[in-house]
Design a protein around this motif. Structure first.
Motif, PDB file in Angstrom:
ATOM      1  N   LYS A  24       0.835  -1.202   0.000  1.00 14.52           N
ATOM      2  CA  LYS A  24       0.000   0.000   0.000  1.00 14.52           C
ATOM      3  C   LYS A  24       0.875   1.258   0.000  1.00 14.52           C
ATOM      4  O   LYS A  24       1.813   1.369   0.781  1.00 14.52           O
ATOM      5  CB  LYS A  24      -0.906   0.001   1.230  1.00 14.52           C
ATOM      6  N   THR A  40       0.673   5.489   0.268  1.00 11.43           N
ATOM      7  CA  THR A  40      -0.145   6.652   0.595  1.00 11.43           C
ATOM      8  C   THR A  40       0.680   7.913   0.373  1.00 11.43           C
ATOM      9  O   THR A  40       1.893   7.924   0.602  1.00 11.43           O
ATOM     10  CB  THR A  40      -0.653   6.612   2.050  1.00 11.43           C
ATOM     11  N   ASP A  91       0.449  12.152   1.099  1.00  8.34           N
ATOM     12  CA  ASP A  91      -0.205  13.298   1.721  1.00  8.34           C
ATOM     13  C   ASP A  91       0.604  14.539   1.381  1.00  8.34           C
ATOM     14  O   ASP A  91       1.787  14.625   1.728  1.00  8.34           O
ATOM     15  CB  ASP A  91      -0.284  13.126   3.246  1.00  8.34           C
TER      16      ASP A  91
END
Length: 150
Positions: free
Chosen positions: A37, A39, A41
């Motif tokens: 995974k 991610t 930001d």
């Protein structure tokens, strides 16, 4: 687009963290890979012109995606093989990996990695690296100034 940023990379077990900084060393983004995974930001700055996943995969190409090392600790030459569906050609000099070329049959061009000294048979800690991604038209330059093995 020509842009430059400072970043810190940390790898622990199956986690990879890239922390990017903007002007005045303000946190611009975090890019995290944990297992399979990813991610991203973003806290400031303009949007990336490509997927953040490309950065993670390219960092893997520079530091971690390697063919099995040569058996000769002073090997000079090339070796070829397949990694994750990509054809890889590595160039070695005096037991140091100095470059890699990644190609896919479905993509035009290649991804070319040039490494300074420091990427040997047992570890890869080059003082600098340049990755030219011809598939998406960008260059990633890495200066390994404050490497610390934890």
């Amino acid at each position: 687009i020509d842009a430059e940023l400072e970043a810190v990379l940390q790898k622990q077990a199956d986690s990879l963290l890239i922390l990017g900084f903007g002007p005045l060393n303000v946190k611009a983004f975090t890019l995290t890979e944990k297992g399979d995974k990813i991610t991203f930001d973003q806290f400031m700055g303009s949007q990336l012109p490509f997927s953040p996943r490309n950065i993670v995969v390219d960092v893997h190409r520079v530091f971690f995606m390697r063919l099995p090392p040569p058996t000769d600790p002073k090997f000079t030459g090339t070796q070829q093989g397949e990694l994750d569906g990509e054809h890889v050609e590595e160039t070695w000099k005096d037991g140091q990996l100095r470059g890699s070329v990644f190609t896919r049959p479905t993509m035009k061009g290649a991804i070319r990695v040039q490494l300074s000294e420091g990427c040997g048979i047992s570890h890869c800690e080059p003082t600098s690296a340049t990755l030219r991604n011809e598939w998406f038209g960008y260059t990633l330059g890495i200066k390994n100034e404050d490497f610390e093995r934890l």
